[in-house]
Design an enzyme around this catalytic site. Sequence first.
Site, mmCIF file in Angstrom:
data_model
loop_
_atom_site.group_PDB
_atom_site.id
_atom_site.type_symbol
_atom_site.label_atom_id
_atom_site.label_comp_id
_atom_site.label_asym_id
_atom_site.label_seq_id
_atom_site.Cartn_x
_atom_site.Cartn_y
_atom_site.Cartn_z
ATOM 1 N N SER A 150 0.857 -1.187 0.000
ATOM 2 C CA SER A 150 0.000 0.000 0.000
ATOM 3 C C SER A 150 0.889 1.231 0.000
ATOM 4 O O SER A 150 2.116 1.122 0.054
ATOM 5 C CB SER A 150 -0.889 0.005 1.246
ATOM 6 O OG SER A 150 -0.102 0.388 2.357
ATOM 7 N N LYS A 151 0.238 2.366 -0.009
ATOM 8 C CA LYS A 151 0.965 3.640 -0.060
ATOM 9 C C LYS A 151 1.976 3.782 1.088
ATOM 10 O O LYS A 151 2.962 4.489 0.971
ATOM 11 C CB LYS A 151 -0.023 4.807 0.018
ATOM 12 C CG LYS A 151 -0.810 4.969 -1.259
ATOM 13 C CD LYS A 151 -1.333 6.399 -1.381
ATOM 14 C CE LYS A 151 -2.212 6.552 -2.592
ATOM 15 N NZ LYS A 151 -3.643 6.386 -2.278
#
Length: 500
Positions: free
Chosen positions: A255-256
Amino acid sequence: MNTRVRYAPSPTGLQHIGGVRTALFNYLYARSNQSGKFILRLEDTDRTRTDESYVQNLYDTFNWLGFKWDEGPDCGGQYAPYIQSERSNLYKKYTQELLDNGHAYYCFCTAQRIDEVRQQREAARSSESGYDRLCRSIDPQEAAKRSASGEACTVRLKIPLGKTTVFHDHLLGNIEWKNDDINPDPVLLKTDGFPTYHLANVVDDHLMEISHIMRAQEWLPSTPLHVIMYHAFGWTPPQFCHLPMVMGQDGKKLSKRHGATSIDEFRKQGYLPEALINYVALLGASYEEGSVSDKHPDLYTLEELSQHFSLEKLNKAPAVFDYKKLEWYNGQYIRMKTDEELAALCLPYVINAGLFGNGENAKPTAQQLQTFVSSMALIKERLIFLSEVPEKIAYLFREPEVPAAEEFIPKKCDLARTIELLQIGKELVRSLAEKPDDEAAENFIKAEAEKREIKLGDLMMPLRVAITGSRVSPPLFGSLRILGAECSVNRIEKAIGSLG
Ligand code: GLU
């Protein structure tokens, strides 16, 4: 059976590593089969989250990566349209089929009622969740009348209770899923007449004759539901292959938090599509060393991957995304470019950084262009991203600020000695112009240093700082060659002036 696979994104976000990995594996699988077809389908049933800019991002990303599809929204095909919002009538027709054969029912529950049920269960600490199947017991004829008279309703799938749904997944083997563990009677058709993902996905995969569904493992919980629908329609489900998850180094879903995930970000940072494809192709698949490319055991082109991909190469275990490994690939592909190719790729970054003047339309002069292309050879060996380039070569286009005196002074030297060293350097630099290449220039300086009993490093360091404005820089002899004697001498004089 013809191989027909699809990538079916919902345009509700930017294309990211996970999506592109799914698309790539489908693409490779289609291409690894002689008559295989790769289909692009837009699943835009979520009207509130769908956005045209994400559709554009999909096309831009795929064009940049060089994926070509055989059928899709833009190029059409035998099963057009390939945009779900343009297929509404089909979904209504098939919903009617399920209503007629008793596998679906009208539901008149309002969002408010469903929420109340949820709240009551919460208050009672009930373990039950989802729809309470209230409308499942309404007489079908009665329900049809209510719907025909315009009463707002959805249509729900009647999940057979007390049974188990069994299906085979190419990677995960036989899967048995208790129907009672499936989300109770999910909605197929919403009040606005739009289908949900489940209905549109199953109807389209069947109508488009998709042979294999290759998608991320997070879709696995939807599959029993889909299998129930295939059976309710009397259709044979496609083959399933749920791809291993892509994780960050910490074992959590990528994820980010881990770094860039959208392809746009990688692109802006200056990754090459070849590097991204090569690395992403390894996320959940293994190729025997040397089996794909004879040039380099780890570097595979899209073409080479297409020839060697097979479902047998997929791994069950989650893939770990290693940013450093991707950087390595990028460096490798950067080094394969000619100076001209690399310069063309870096041009937008350099214009943007204002090295050729201000404004996005700034154009390099012939001299600047020559300097720019020649500088590629100086930086290519160590370059990781294209976006690093402007900073690395700025000193070739604008005079660097003269750093503080300490920067110039070699170990065990003082200021006076440093100025002397720069004076010597200045004289030597004048002679460099006659040397045929950088190696000859280096040999010349080495010989001169030896003759004068100066450590080469002591001679080079202040010179480097004077010419490039920093102790760390691209190779000095190449820089001196590109800048020319006059400019080099000026910079050294300026440095001497500032130190004195
Ligand atoms: N529209 C779904 C997505 O956004 C497709 C999932 C599937 O491949 O079935 O990923």
